[in-house]
Enzyme design. Structure first.
Site, PDB file in Angstrom:
ATOM      1  N   ASP A  34       0.816  -1.223   0.000  1.00  0.00           N
ATOM      2  CA  ASP A  34       0.000   0.000   0.000  1.00  0.00           C
ATOM      3  C   ASP A  34       0.851   1.276   0.000  1.00  0.00           C
ATOM      4  O   ASP A  34       0.705   2.133   0.892  1.00  0.00           O
ATOM      5  CB  ASP A  34      -0.902   0.020   1.259  1.00  0.00           C
ATOM      6  N   GLU A 209     -11.583   0.032  -3.183  1.00  0.00           N
ATOM      7  CA  GLU A 209     -10.934   0.509  -1.966  1.00  0.00           C
ATOM      8  C   GLU A 209      -9.733   1.373  -2.349  1.00  0.00           C
ATOM      9  O   GLU A 209      -9.595   1.769  -3.509  1.00  0.00           O
ATOM     10  CB  GLU A 209     -10.531  -0.666  -1.059  1.00  0.00           C
TER      11      GLU A 209
HETATM   12  O1  FUB Z   1      -3.098  -3.739   3.362  1.00  0.00           O
HETATM   13  C1  FUB Z   1      -4.379  -4.104   3.833  1.00  0.00           C
HETATM   14  C2  FUB Z   1      -5.416  -3.746   2.844  1.00  0.00           C
HETATM   15  O2  FUB Z   1      -5.193  -4.457   1.633  1.00  0.00           O
HETATM   16  C3  FUB Z   1      -5.381  -2.310   2.401  1.00  0.00           C
HETATM   17  O3  FUB Z   1      -5.871  -1.431   3.359  1.00  0.00           O
HETATM   18  C4  FUB Z   1      -6.110  -2.399   1.124  1.00  0.00           C
HETATM   19  O4  FUB Z   1      -6.005  -1.272   0.334  1.00  0.00           O
HETATM   20  C5  FUB Z   1      -5.469  -3.626   0.518  1.00  0.00           C
HETATM   21  O5  FUB Z   1      -4.266  -3.343  -0.121  1.00  0.00           O
END
Ligand code: FUB
Length: 448
Positions: A34, A209
């Site tokens: 991320d 997301e």
């Molecule tokens: O890293 C955990 C979660 O997985 C993140 O918050 C999302 O964006 C995905 O990458």
């Protein structure tokens, strides 16, 4: 300050700042995911999540496990400094200290202060029931120290905060929870200053997301991972202001070729080039919750649309000829007689090697800086049970032979040195060619 305390501080800095020389993935001594990249001054800072492997009593088996954040920075996108841990789950007053849920963060500078936004599971299960909220930690320097606010930001349920300050100085916070949400932030950067708005007109089917918004030439680009098919790909929508309405505009990067279920992006302009930061699971091909951050160049079409980015191993930045050149992070390779694998399959942090097992198989590694001071020799860390020979060329696969290296028959890895036959100054693309069918493995190449 006396000499003793200056020495102590210097030693501490040496201890917490480690440097790595990387192509893709950018960080090779720990898992990172991320990536939120930001340009602060003349350096790029990356604020990633920090994946660790869940163990007995630590996190949930086979799931994301994250207990802290590190920040990394680079002036050239090749040499990365790890500034160490900046926020930890058990040092944030509102975070459930054993939740291992320090997911995707972001950071921004305002009036000389650095605001680091991060999601996690709150201790307060009465008001939040279950799920995530978002908090902020504040520092005077990008590398910290960051002081977490005692409470999370009121009014947020969700993950993946992303912060944007528009030209009129209004700040916005985006986050996700199935859909993407936005609210204005107050001048203090720690409170919402508007109703929460759901971003409309994004695809209705499939998880969205990881919002990341940036502006270029008056176009506001909202980028986000979306599950259109089975796993996430990076998409974007555009608008003429930060609140929309947005219009879906295209795909930035297709689904991971190694099957990493998640991807997560940020986009920056640095020294007149645009870059996409994202993640795959390079160091953990069998388990996609232990990820690794990457960067590749990003290009726009004249109408402002984004050209699809094809993930590369070579990544970005210039490699110095005098550094250990990891040719397994290649630009191109021949169709036959060559492969890459981990040096030690039980410890991926040891990195990769290239195996040549056919005459004329070749590896191309672009953008190596030879400088202008004549280099005289090349060293190769290699292994060959039967013995072999390697040629190094510049100016194309049929170009000048700058060195020939004989790798002696051996039962262990050796460093072999040969004189340079020719010196080409400046930036060159390297071609490494096997001259025999005998198997030769190469860890790195370095010029002196
Ligand atoms: O890293 C955990 C979660 O997985 C993140 O918050 C999302 O964006 C995905 O990458």
């Amino acid at each position: 300050m006396n000499f003793k305390s200056i020495f102590k501080i210097e030693m501490m800095l040496i201890f917490i700042s480690t440097i790595s020389f990387a192509q893709n993935p950018l960080i090779q001594d720990q898992y990172t995911a991320d990536p939120s990249a930001r340009v602060f001054g003349d350096r790029v800072y990356v604020f990633p999540s920090h994946d660790i492997l869940a163990t007995e009593g630590k996190g949930r088996k086979d799931w994301f496990c994250m207990e802290d954040y590190h920040v990394f920075s680079s002036a050239n996108l090749t040499d990365w400094t790890d500034h160490g841990m900046i926020v930890q789950q058990n040092k944030v007053p509102w975070v459930k200290p054993d939740s291992y849920s320090m997911w995707a963060p972001d950071c921004i500078e305002r009036n000389g202060k650095y605001y680091f936004y991060f999601p996690s599971t709150p201790k307060d299960t009465i008001n939040y029931k279950k799920g995530f909220t978002v908090g902020v930690a504040i520092a005077d320097k990008p590398e910290g120290p960051y002081i977490p606010e005692p409470n999370p930001i009121k009014g947020i349920r969700g993950i993946d905060p992303n912060v944007f300050i528009d030209k009129d100085n209004q700040a916005y916070l985006y986050w996700s929870s199935g859909n993407v949400f936005v609210a204005k932030l107050k001048e203090n950067m720690t409170e919402l200053d508007s109703e929460v708005k759901t971003i409309e007109n994004l695809p209705t089917k499939g998880l969205k997301e990881g919002p990341y918004l940036f502006e270029r030439n008056g176009i506001y680009y909202l980028t986000y991972p979306h599950v259109e098919n089975k796993i996430e790909r990076l998409e974007y929508a555009t608008a003429d202001n930060p609140l929309g309405p947005f219009k879906v505009a295209g795909v930035i990067m297709d689904e991971s070729p190694t099957g990493c279920w998640t991807n997560h992006q940020s986009i920056i302009e640095f020294k007149k080039e645009w870059y996409l930061f994202y993640h795959h699971n390079d160091l953990s091909p069998q388990f996609d919750k232990a990820r690794s951050i990457r960067a590749d160049y990003l290009h726009f079409n004249p109408d402002g649309s984004i050209q699809k980015v094809i993930p590369t191993l070579r990544g970005v930045g210039i490699t110095m000829a005098t550094d250990q050149i990891q040719i397994d992070r290649y630009s191109k390779m021949s169709d036959k007689g060559i492969s890459n694998s981990f040096l030690d399959s039980s410890n991926s942090f040891m990195g990769w090697k290239t195996t040549f097992n056919q005459a004329n198989s070749w590896m191309q590694y672009n953008t190596v800086d030879f400088g202008y001071k004549k280099l005289k020799s090349v060293s190769i860390k290699a292994f060959s049970e039967k013995g072999g020979a390697i040629q190094i060329r510049t100016k194309g696969i049929d170009g000048s032979v700058i060195a020939e290296v004989t790798v002696p028959k051996n039962s262990k890895w050796v460093e072999v040195k040969s004189p340079l036959l020719k010196f080409d100054s400046g930036i060159q693309n390297l071609f490494v060619v096997s001259k025999e069918d005998n198997q030769v493995e190469i860890d790195w190449i370095k010029f002196q």
